[in-house]
Design an enzyme around this catalytic site. Structure first.
Site, PDB file in Angstrom:
ATOM      1  N   CYS A   1      29.507 -21.858 -15.937  1.00 34.76           N
ATOM      2  CA  CYS A   1      29.935 -20.490 -16.272  1.00 34.76           C
ATOM      3  C   CYS A   1      31.454 -20.495 -16.261  1.00 34.76           C
ATOM      4  O   CYS A   1      32.066 -21.412 -16.802  1.00 34.76           O
ATOM      5  CB  CYS A   1      29.343 -19.468 -15.298  1.00 34.76           C
ATOM      6  SG  CYS A   1      29.816 -19.725 -13.578  1.00 34.76           S
ATOM      7  N   GLY A   2      32.092 -19.485 -15.655  1.00 34.80           N
ATOM      8  CA  GLY A   2      33.543 -19.475 -15.557  1.00 34.80           C
ATOM      9  C   GLY A   2      34.036 -20.300 -14.384  1.00 34.80           C
ATOM     10  O   GLY A   2      34.831 -21.212 -14.537  1.00 34.80           O
TER      11      GLY A   2
END
Length: 282
Positions: free
Chosen positions: A241-242
């Site tokens: 993800c981030g």
């Protein structure tokens, strides 16, 4: 007798019934979204479920000396910090956050990484709890007795950039990205300065928001169907993800769907997209 959880997900009704159980530890795992308006932090006018202890992901349970956000702690350090929160070997831990299901699965995954299984995430988090008019309070300082928690590190549950580079060319591994489709395809700007747009080559988009409905995780059967569509004949899943927060939501969903061979890419896109000479797809 200590309570043993049968699932990694519990309902607010279940928690209300067990709120005063002796070995239960309730952790408020709230952090603000990186994409949130900084003037409207979730910390403003903070409330919590009655008896909840704050689990500080950012400042206590991440390696703040690391280059990238939310980096996992070494097992011996995690062990001491968990003991300081009063966690015992026979504790029953429930994690929740103010946003429903955003950062709490990261804490669930952290404990799973450290070999602790008697832990679950509160489905729907604080919003669903408040919807039912269950007891809340203002945050308070708890007098916590040091616990006897022991970390038993499971290295297969976490991946690093070198692992992901190898996974790109491995037909038995699928990389699933929990960010929005806009960020995945590079049509939306990354919220962190200096991080390029795009995604890891040969990865697939699976936004964490698409495996939830009305603030609750989709059913086991629905999750199975989603994973079956992306796994095909792959043997292993890596979630990104981030910074590893919402990748953990996918990890929780995989667990609920009955999948076991999965891991979280700890540095995730922030590390990949800010490291020179790594391949990027749009």
């Amino acid at each position: 007798m200590s309570m043993v959880l049968k699932s990694s997900l519990v309902s607010v009704d279940w928690l209300y019934t067990h709120l005063n159980d002796n070995n239960l530890i309730l952790l408020d795992c709230t952090i603000s979204k990186v994409t949130a308006n900084k003037s409207h932090s979730v910390i403003k006018n903070k409330q919590c479920i009655k008896g909840a202890v704050f689990f500080d992901i950012k400042n206590v349970f991440s390696d703040i000396s690391a280059e990238f956000p939310n980096t996992v702690l070494p097992p011996n350090v995690f062990e001491k910090k968990a003991q300081n929160l009063g966690v015992n070997k026979d504790s029953c831990i429930i994690c929740y956050d103010d946003l429903g299901m955003y950062s709490s699965p990261r804490v669930w995954w952290n404990f799973k990484l450290m070999g602790f299984d008697n832990i679950a995430v509160l489905d729907g988090g604080l919003p669903k709890w408040k919807e039912n008019n269950y007891p809340i309070e203002k945050p308070r300082k708890h007098q916590l007795k040091k616990g006897n928690f022991i970390a038993r590190y499971h290295p297969k549950k976490v991946k690093f950039t070198s692992d992901v580079i190898e996974a790109i060319h491995n037909d038995n591994i699928i990389i699933a990205d929990a960010r929005s489709k806009g960020r995945f395809y590079g049509s939306a700007t990354e919220p962190r300065k200096g991080v390029k747009s795009g995604h890891i080559p040969n990865s697939v988009s699976l936004p964490y928001s698409e495996i939830q409905k009305d603030g609750l995780l989709l059913s086991k059967e629905e999750l199975k169907s989603i994973f079956n569509q992306i796994i095909l004949k792959k043997e292993e899943l890596i979630f990104s993800c981030g910074t590893g927060i919402t990748a953990s939501v996918l990890a929780l969903a995989a667990e609920i769907a009955g999948l076991k061979n999965y891991a979280v890419y700890d540095g995730s896109w922030t590390e990949w997209g800010s490291t020179n000479n790594l391949p990027i797809a749009l």
